[in-house]
Motif scaffolding. Sequence first.
Motif, short mmCIF file in Angstrom:
data_model
loop_
_atom_site.label_atom_id
_atom_site.label_comp_id
_atom_site.label_asym_id
_atom_site.label_seq_id
_atom_site.Cartn_x
_atom_site.Cartn_y
_atom_site.Cartn_z
N SER A 31 0.81 -1.22 0.00
CA SER A 31 0.00 0.00 0.00
C SER A 31 0.84 1.27 0.00
CB SER A 31 -0.92 0.01 1.22
OG SER A 31 -0.15 0.00 2.42
N LEU A 32 2.11 1.18 0.37
CA LEU A 32 2.98 2.35 0.43
C LEU A 32 3.91 2.46 -0.78
CD1 LEU A 32 3.93 2.26 4.22
CD2 LEU A 32 1.92 3.23 3.10
N GLY A 33 3.71 1.60 -1.76
CA GLY A 33 4.48 1.68 -2.99
C GLY A 33 5.87 1.11 -2.88
N VAL A 34 6.71 1.49 -3.82
CA VAL A 34 8.09 1.01 -3.90
C VAL A 34 9.00 2.20 -4.15
CG1 VAL A 34 7.35 -1.23 -4.81
CG2 VAL A 34 7.95 0.61 -6.41
N ALA A 35 10.30 1.99 -3.96
CA ALA A 35 11.27 3.06 -4.19
C ALA A 35 12.64 2.46 -4.43
CB ALA A 35 11.32 4.02 -3.00
N SER A 36 13.48 3.23 -5.13
CA SER A 36 14.90 2.91 -5.23
C SER A 36 15.67 4.16 -4.86
CB SER A 36 15.28 2.45 -6.64
OG SER A 36 15.17 3.52 -7.58
N GLU A 53 -2.45 -2.61 6.56
CA GLU A 53 -3.27 -1.61 7.25
C GLU A 53 -2.34 -0.45 7.61
OE1 GLU A 53 -6.00 -3.27 10.31
OE2 GLU A 53 -5.16 -5.19 9.69
N PRO A 54 -2.04 0.41 6.64
CA PRO A 54 -0.93 1.36 6.79
C PRO A 54 -1.10 2.36 7.91
CG PRO A 54 -2.23 1.80 4.81
CD PRO A 54 -2.66 0.47 5.31
N LEU A 55 -2.31 2.75 8.25
CA LEU A 55 -2.51 3.78 9.27
C LEU A 55 -2.76 3.20 10.65
CD1 LEU A 55 -4.65 6.34 7.24
CD2 LEU A 55 -2.17 6.27 7.58
N ARG A 193 -6.69 18.41 3.38
CA ARG A 193 -6.69 17.06 3.93
C ARG A 193 -5.96 17.13 5.26
NH1 ARG A 193 -2.58 14.09 -0.41
NH2 ARG A 193 -0.97 15.72 -0.43
N GLN A 194 -6.12 16.12 6.09
CA GLN A 194 -5.71 16.26 7.48
C GLN A 194 -4.69 15.23 7.93
OE1 GLN A 194 -9.90 16.15 9.02
NE2 GLN A 194 -9.20 17.86 10.30
N HIS A 195 -3.79 15.69 8.80
CA HIS A 195 -3.02 14.76 9.62
C HIS A 195 -3.98 14.03 10.56
CE1 HIS A 195 0.91 17.32 9.27
NE2 HIS A 195 0.77 16.50 8.25
N ARG A 196 -3.46 13.02 11.21
CA ARG A 196 -4.25 12.28 12.19
C ARG A 196 -3.64 12.48 13.57
NH1 ARG A 196 -6.83 6.73 10.09
NH2 ARG A 196 -7.75 7.52 8.15
N GLY A 197 -4.47 12.87 14.53
CA GLY A 197 -4.02 12.96 15.91
C GLY A 197 -3.24 14.23 16.20
N GLU A 198 -2.54 14.18 17.35
CA GLU A 198 -1.76 15.31 17.84
C GLU A 198 -0.36 15.29 17.25
OE1 GLU A 198 -3.23 17.57 19.73
OE2 GLU A 198 -5.08 16.40 19.67
N TYR A 206 5.33 8.29 14.37
CA TYR A 206 6.11 8.62 13.18
C TYR A 206 5.85 7.62 12.07
CZ TYR A 206 8.87 12.31 15.44
OH TYR A 206 9.27 13.49 16.04
N ARG A 207 5.74 6.34 12.40
CA ARG A 207 5.46 5.35 11.37
C ARG A 207 4.11 5.62 10.69
NH1 ARG A 207 7.39 -0.06 14.77
NH2 ARG A 207 9.57 -0.09 14.01
N ASN A 208 3.10 5.93 11.47
CA ASN A 208 1.79 6.20 10.89
C ASN A 208 1.79 7.48 10.06
OD1 ASN A 208 0.60 3.88 11.89
ND2 ASN A 208 -0.16 4.87 13.74
N ARG A 209 2.58 8.48 10.47
CA ARG A 209 2.63 9.72 9.70
C ARG A 209 3.30 9.48 8.34
NH1 ARG A 209 2.07 14.89 11.49
NH2 ARG A 209 0.40 13.88 12.70
N TYR A 210 4.41 8.73 8.34
CA TYR A 210 5.02 8.39 7.06
C TYR A 210 4.07 7.60 6.18
CZ TYR A 210 9.66 10.19 8.05
OH TYR A 210 10.72 11.03 8.29
N ALA A 211 3.33 6.68 6.78
CA ALA A 211 2.38 5.90 5.99
C ALA A 211 1.32 6.80 5.36
CB ALA A 211 1.72 4.84 6.88
N LEU A 212 0.83 7.78 6.12
CA LEU A 212 -0.16 8.70 5.59
C LEU A 212 0.37 9.41 4.35
CD1 LEU A 212 -2.93 10.17 6.00
CD2 LEU A 212 -1.66 11.87 7.36
N TYR A 213 1.60 9.91 4.42
CA TYR A 213 2.19 10.60 3.28
C TYR A 213 2.46 9.63 2.13
CZ TYR A 213 3.01 15.08 5.73
OH TYR A 213 2.86 16.28 6.36
N ARG A 214 3.00 8.48 2.46
CA ARG A 214 3.39 7.51 1.45
C ARG A 214 2.20 6.91 0.68
NH1 ARG A 214 8.24 5.72 -0.88
NH2 ARG A 214 9.96 5.93 0.56
N MET A 215 1.01 7.02 1.23
CA MET A 215 -0.16 6.49 0.53
C MET A 215 -0.58 7.36 -0.65
SD MET A 215 -2.43 5.31 3.83
CE MET A 215 -3.92 4.95 2.87
#
Length: 506
Positions: A31-36, A53-55, A193-198, A206-215
Amino acid sequence: MLTRRSFLVGAACFSLTPLMVRGAAGGYPFSLGVASGSPRPDGGVLWTRLAPEPLAGGGMPPGPAAVRWRVAEDEAMRRVVREGLQETDEQVAHAVHVPLRGLEPARDYFYQFHVGDDDSPVGRLRTAGAGMDAARFAVVACQHFETGHWAGFRDLAAWAPDCVIHVGDYIYEGGASPLGAGTRGALAYEIVRQHRGEEIRSLWDYRNRYALYRMDPALQAAHAASSWIVAFDDHEVDNNWAGEVPQDPWAQSAAEFALRKQAALRAYYEHMPLERPPVPDGLGATLRLYGAYRFGPAQVHLLDTRQYRSDQACGDGRQDPERCEALDDPSRTMTGAVQEAWLFRELARSDARYDVLAQQTWFAPFRYGADDGTERVNVDQWDGYPRQRERMLEQLREASNPVILSGDWHAACAMGVHERPGDVTSRKIASEFTATSMSSLCPWQEDLAAARDRNAHVVHVDGTRRGYLRCEATAQAWTSTFRSVVDPLDPGSAVVTDLELRAGDV
């Protein structure tokens, strides 16, 4: 290139079957794609993260998972040149980093991951190398999720440069803002669009925030289209942090900030195609980001100006340099002594046509007026570290056609860098090109426009547009093109060229 493909060719050659990956909700693991990234003449690093379940922390069951990967000479993945299995687990958020070696320099390869019945998108890896006749770079910074969509990344993916250079603020650490229109001083804006939480502080956060952006599909497309080199600025951890010092030391102790930084660096590594993981350092950690990358006529020296810097002098905003004695302290540094020495060695032995410094904040000076008639400089940028800048200029005098690439200040800018900074009568040492933000606001855009006439070395400055910077290097010329999004609130917006400049024009 960016569609999901069936992994039909050569599946029988694997004697091990990777763990079937499905979260409780049965989500797609890629769900977060790929990268090189981290491109070298003989390889690079492939990245993905299993997150059905990325978030919700990723949604992977505890325990190891084996991920199958392949590298091919063609996008259809028929001419396979490398393949293998990579194991991952919850200790690294089920992130996957595949180091590649033994490839040919300066050419395209394609890669794909496979787990269970699921195939990842196909991505492109471009290896580095001195033998290229020309090189194309995209410079990106400051992509606040809430204040705009990322049509610029869609445009970047279609251009598919040899390398994307991300110079910081990949995520923002702040809490969720109310949707809709607002104002900040004279600037009107909209939260689309919104961040989640405080505000984020823990590894889980931090993991969930990166997932939000990476989606975001445009960001995924840009990662899949090109190899990236990356270094963070401040918002990946905490606004305006410096070394071991947070922005607000009265609100978080040294121990609390060290633990927070350790979590932030670990999550950054888990979501980027980096060669090395962070190294624990007491309660904190360090993450090696600086390095040299050769692309034909250009040698890119990627700097890290956050982890090793001295705390900002006299506060972290705009200060009167005549009233801030600490600015004259020669021990104050943006890079730390070890990185500075490394850079000077690399510059001395470079044989490239262009020596490129890719780093976070504006290197050339910029003076603002103040109500009391004095001038101010932003001490979070290189104006706050003038003695080290002098040492850098001494080295750049001997370098080959120096070009400095920057971000941070949410404004497109082109500036001459002179022997006496800001004095256009002195010898010009380098040209600096600054990418505007991909989506972050520029509340100081009117200040920049008002100060333009105070800064004769500035050829172009514009804080009103969002987008990124394209750079093309040949033996004959370095050309920088400012690309701007017509409507940052529209994910399908057109993207246009604002201005094109050669290094000799700046």
